[in-house]
Design an enzyme around this catalytic site. Structure first.
Site, short mmCIF file in Angstrom:
data_model
loop_
_atom_site.label_atom_id
_atom_site.label_comp_id
_atom_site.label_asym_id
_atom_site.label_seq_id
_atom_site.Cartn_x
_atom_site.Cartn_y
_atom_site.Cartn_z
CB VAL A 12 -0.94 0.00 1.23
CG1 VAL A 12 -1.81 1.25 1.24
CG2 VAL A 12 -1.80 -1.26 1.23
N PRO A 13 1.16 1.82 -1.16
CG PRO A 13 0.94 2.67 -3.33
CD PRO A 13 0.33 1.70 -2.36
CB CYS A 14 2.11 5.16 2.78
SG CYS A 14 3.28 4.02 3.53
CG HIS A 15 6.78 4.34 -1.17
ND1 HIS A 15 5.98 3.22 -1.06
CD2 HIS A 15 7.21 4.37 -2.45
CE1 HIS A 15 5.94 2.59 -2.22
NE2 HIS A 15 6.68 3.28 -3.09
#
Length: 169
Positions: free
Chosen positions: A136-139
């Protein structure tokens, strides 16, 4: 965060350091780097999640994460269990899943896309509590003006993940 009682875990070594993976019968429920903020107490043995390195979801997640970190995979194809979060957090995490590899957004733009333009701080808090880093690409969420801010896994790791994705574009 409230995790299902059937949660299992394993630890792997990656190019970005040790990673703990957690899964339930529904899917991957966690991916945390060593030293990451919001590291769940159950991985520290309070109470402990059962080790299950042979769990199919954990094996798939480990393989796909290694491929991603080697620049051989742009996305993940895994069942996810985001049920540990509130309804609002889950909505934010679902919005993160729509961000393609190599693209970024800001906290304000993410808030806007959720129809909650005045909830930037709440959205940022939900992004920070994302239990499934990288997948889950929070970066991919940046501060206003594109600044690198707020990554539970550490800003050097955030910069490395974004650089990796730019190299895959």
């Amino acid at each position: 965060m409230k995790y299902a009682p059937d949660t299992v875990q394993t630890r792997i070594t990656t190019s970005q350091g040790p990673v703990w993976l957690a899964a339930t019968a529904r899917g991957l429920a966690g991916l945390w780097f060593a030293g990451q903020k919001h590291f769940p107490p159950a991985l520290l043995g309070q109470p402990a999640w059962a080790p299950a390195p042979q769990h199919p979801t954990l094996q798939q997640a480990a393989a796909q994460l290694q491929q991603y970190l080697q620049g051989q995979r742009r996305g993940f194809d895994l069942p996810l269990d985001l049920s540990a979060g509130t309804a609002f957090q889950q909505a934010v995490w679902q919005a993160l899943l729509a961000l393609p590899c190599g693209h970024t957004t800001t906290y304000a733009a993410l808030s806007q896309s959720l129809g909650r333009p005045s909830a930037v701080r709440a959205v940022a808090a939900a992004v920070g509590r994302n239990p499934i880093s990288v997948v889950v690409p929070c970066h991919r969420v940046l501060g206003s003006g594109g600044s690198l801010t707020g990554y539970a896994g550490g800003l050097p790791r955030k910069a490395a993940l974004l650089a990796l994705e730019q190299g895959m574009a």
